[in-house]
Design a protein around this motif. Sequence first.
Motif, PDB file in Angstrom:
ATOM      1  N   PRO A   1     -13.110  67.353  58.122  1.00 29.99           N
ATOM      2  CA  PRO A   1     -12.798  68.654  57.630  1.00 29.99           C
ATOM      3  C   PRO A   1     -11.435  68.698  56.642  1.00 29.99           C
ATOM      4  O   PRO A   1     -10.655  67.806  56.739  1.00 29.99           O
ATOM      5  CB  PRO A   1     -12.169  69.506  58.707  1.00 29.99           C
ATOM      6  CG  PRO A   1     -13.089  68.846  59.893  1.00 29.99           C
ATOM      7  CD  PRO A   1     -13.084  67.186  59.432  1.00 29.99           C
ATOM      8  N   SER A   2     -11.707  69.529  55.442  1.00 28.41           N
ATOM      9  CA  SER A   2     -10.738  69.047  54.530  1.00 28.41           C
ATOM     10  C   SER A   2      -9.430  69.513  54.982  1.00 28.41           C
ATOM     11  O   SER A   2      -8.226  69.102  54.155  1.00 28.41           O
ATOM     12  CB  SER A   2     -11.136  70.121  53.185  1.00 28.41           C
ATOM     13  OG  SER A   2     -11.221  71.504  53.459  1.00 28.41           O
ATOM     14  N   ILE A   3      -8.962  70.565  55.993  1.00 34.49           N
ATOM     15  CA  ILE A   3      -7.927  71.172  56.415  1.00 34.49           C
ATOM     16  C   ILE A   3      -7.109  69.710  56.827  1.00 34.49           C
ATOM     17  O   ILE A   3      -5.915  69.799  56.599  1.00 34.49           O
ATOM     18  CB  ILE A   3      -8.071  72.224  57.320  1.00 34.49           C
ATOM     19  CG1 ILE A   3      -6.767  72.732  57.967  1.00 34.49           C
ATOM     20  CG2 ILE A   3      -8.780  71.567  58.817  1.00 34.49           C
ATOM     21  CD1 ILE A   3      -5.982  73.577  56.859  1.00 34.49           C
ATOM     22  N   TYR A   4      -7.512  68.936  57.515  1.00 39.55           N
ATOM     23  CA  TYR A   4      -6.953  67.848  58.077  1.00 39.55           C
ATOM     24  C   TYR A   4      -6.594  66.799  56.901  1.00 39.55           C
ATOM     25  O   TYR A   4      -5.381  66.162  56.899  1.00 39.55           O
ATOM     26  CB  TYR A   4      -8.020  66.901  59.167  1.00 39.55           C
ATOM     27  CG  TYR A   4      -8.302  67.756  60.242  1.00 39.55           C
ATOM     28  CD1 TYR A   4      -7.509  68.581  61.011  1.00 39.55           C
ATOM     29  CD2 TYR A   4      -9.619  67.828  60.572  1.00 39.55           C
ATOM     30  CE1 TYR A   4      -7.893  69.418  62.065  1.00 39.55           C
ATOM     31  CE2 TYR A   4      -9.830  68.398  61.613  1.00 39.55           C
ATOM     32  CZ  TYR A   4      -9.068  69.165  62.403  1.00 39.55           C
ATOM     33  OH  TYR A   4      -9.532  70.058  63.371  1.00 39.55           O
ATOM     34  N   MET A   5      -7.501  66.437  55.975  1.00 33.45           N
ATOM     35  CA  MET A   5      -6.875  65.784  54.720  1.00 33.45           C
ATOM     36  C   MET A   5      -5.799  66.414  54.126  1.00 33.45           C
ATOM     37  O   MET A   5      -4.915  65.565  53.606  1.00 33.45           O
ATOM     38  CB  MET A   5      -8.328  65.417  53.840  1.00 33.45           C
ATOM     39  CG  MET A   5      -7.794  64.466  52.763  1.00 33.45           C
ATOM     40  SD  MET A   5      -7.085  62.648  53.398  1.00 33.45           S
ATOM     41  CE  MET A   5      -8.701  62.162  54.215  1.00 33.45           C
ATOM     42  N   SER A   6      -5.926  67.659  53.778  1.00 41.44           N
ATOM     43  CA  SER A   6      -4.779  68.253  53.125  1.00 41.44           C
ATOM     44  C   SER A   6      -3.469  68.266  53.685  1.00 41.44           C
ATOM     45  O   SER A   6      -2.610  68.075  53.266  1.00 41.44           O
ATOM     46  CB  SER A   6      -5.176  69.644  52.529  1.00 41.44           C
ATOM     47  OG  SER A   6      -5.318  70.607  53.596  1.00 41.44           O
ATOM     48  N   THR A   7      -3.575  68.380  55.382  1.00 46.59           N
ATOM     49  CA  THR A   7      -2.383  68.304  56.063  1.00 46.59           C
ATOM     50  C   THR A   7      -1.858  66.853  56.017  1.00 46.59           C
ATOM     51  O   THR A   7      -0.591  66.833  55.789  1.00 46.59           O
ATOM     52  CB  THR A   7      -2.679  68.931  57.449  1.00 46.59           C
ATOM     53  OG1 THR A   7      -3.309  69.980  57.388  1.00 46.59           O
ATOM     54  CG2 THR A   7      -1.415  68.627  58.167  1.00 46.59           C
ATOM     55  N   ILE A   8      -2.536  65.840  55.987  1.00 44.20           N
ATOM     56  CA  ILE A   8      -2.100  64.556  55.899  1.00 44.20           C
ATOM     57  C   ILE A   8      -1.510  64.257  54.506  1.00 44.20           C
ATOM     58  O   ILE A   8      -0.503  63.573  54.387  1.00 44.20           O
ATOM     59  CB  ILE A   8      -3.377  63.295  56.300  1.00 44.20           C
ATOM     60  CG1 ILE A   8      -3.552  63.372  57.884  1.00 44.20           C
ATOM     61  CG2 ILE A   8      -2.835  62.021  55.809  1.00 44.20           C
ATOM     62  CD1 ILE A   8      -4.822  62.983  58.195  1.00 44.20           C
ATOM     63  N   LEU A   9      -2.204  64.954  53.427  1.00 45.32           N
ATOM     64  CA  LEU A   9      -1.605  64.510  51.920  1.00 45.32           C
ATOM     65  C   LEU A   9      -0.314  65.321  51.935  1.00 45.32           C
ATOM     66  O   LEU A   9       0.570  64.864  51.453  1.00 45.32           O
ATOM     67  CB  LEU A   9      -2.661  65.071  51.046  1.00 45.32           C
ATOM     68  CG  LEU A   9      -3.901  64.122  50.760  1.00 45.32           C
ATOM     69  CD1 LEU A   9      -4.890  64.777  49.954  1.00 45.32           C
ATOM     70  CD2 LEU A   9      -3.616  62.574  50.551  1.00 45.32           C
ATOM     71  N   LYS A  10      -0.087  66.524  52.865  1.00 42.89           N
ATOM     72  CA  LYS A  10       1.342  67.192  52.553  1.00 42.89           C
ATOM     73  C   LYS A  10       2.287  66.432  53.328  1.00 42.89           C
ATOM     74  O   LYS A  10       3.455  66.432  53.017  1.00 42.89           O
ATOM     75  CB  LYS A  10       1.040  68.774  53.111  1.00 42.89           C
ATOM     76  CG  LYS A  10       0.200  69.713  52.296  1.00 42.89           C
ATOM     77  CD  LYS A  10       0.078  70.648  52.923  1.00 42.89           C
ATOM     78  CE  LYS A  10      -1.074  71.832  51.949  1.00 42.89           C
ATOM     79  NZ  LYS A  10      -1.271  73.077  52.705  1.00 42.89           N
ATOM     80  N   ILE A  11       1.803  65.815  54.371  1.00 42.13           N
ATOM     81  CA  ILE A  11       2.666  64.921  55.196  1.00 42.13           C
ATOM     82  C   ILE A  11       3.412  63.830  54.283  1.00 42.13           C
ATOM     83  O   ILE A  11       4.425  63.558  54.351  1.00 42.13           O
ATOM     84  CB  ILE A  11       2.395  64.678  56.652  1.00 42.13           C
ATOM     85  CG1 ILE A  11       1.980  65.712  57.486  1.00 42.13           C
ATOM     86  CG2 ILE A  11       2.850  63.566  57.158  1.00 42.13           C
ATOM     87  CD1 ILE A  11       1.076  65.797  58.756  1.00 42.13           C
ATOM     88  N   ILE A  12       2.370  63.024  53.945  1.00 39.61           N
ATOM     89  CA  ILE A  12       2.715  61.961  52.922  1.00 39.61           C
ATOM     90  C   ILE A  12       3.746  62.480  51.700  1.00 39.61           C
ATOM     91  O   ILE A  12       4.751  61.873  51.520  1.00 39.61           O
ATOM     92  CB  ILE A  12       1.451  61.490  52.299  1.00 39.61           C
ATOM     93  CG1 ILE A  12       0.846  60.686  53.453  1.00 39.61           C
ATOM     94  CG2 ILE A  12       1.782  60.306  51.286  1.00 39.61           C
ATOM     95  CD1 ILE A  12      -0.699  60.254  53.185  1.00 39.61           C
ATOM     96  N   GLY A  13       3.693  63.677  51.202  1.00 43.46           N
ATOM     97  CA  GLY A  13       4.041  64.296  50.231  1.00 43.46           C
ATOM     98  C   GLY A  13       5.631  64.703  50.577  1.00 43.46           C
ATOM     99  O   GLY A  13       6.764  64.503  49.814  1.00 43.46           O
TER     100      GLY A  13
END
Length: 131
Positions: free
Chosen positions: A64-76
Motif C-alpha cells: 500500500p502506498s501509504i506505507y511507502m510514503s510514510t517510510i520515505l517521510k521518515i527517511i526524509g
Amino acid sequence: MEMIQIVGLGLIATVLILVVREQKPIFAFVLAAFTGVYLFLFLIGKIDAVIKVLEDLANRSSIPSIYMSTILKIIGIAYIAEFGAQIVRDAGQESIASKIEFAGKILILVMAVPIISVIVESVMNLLPAGG
C-alpha cells in the motif's frame, strides 16, 4: 565525477572558511551553511530518482502506498534533522544540535506508529488463539 565535484567544492569551501574565520567568523559560518545547502540541492535530483525507484518497487509488489510514503517521510526527517544538526554544530551550538536530533527522533517515532501497529496486528493474526 560528481563525487569529485562535491569533494572539490568541499575543499575550496574549507580553505575559504579557514581564511575568513580569523577576521569574520560570521561569514565563515554563512559560507559553511551555504555550501551545505548547495550540496543538498545538488543531490535533490539523485534523491528524487531513488524515491521514484522505491515507489515503482512498492507498486509492483502491491505494498500500500501509504506505507511507502510514510517510510520515505521518515527517511526524509532523518536526513533533514541530521543536516540541520550538522549546520548548527558548525556554528558551535552542540546543545541546539542535540535538540534538533531529538526532535527528529520523536517525529520519526510518531510517524512509525501506524506501521508498527500494522506489524503487531499481523503478528497477532498469525498466532493461534490462546485459551
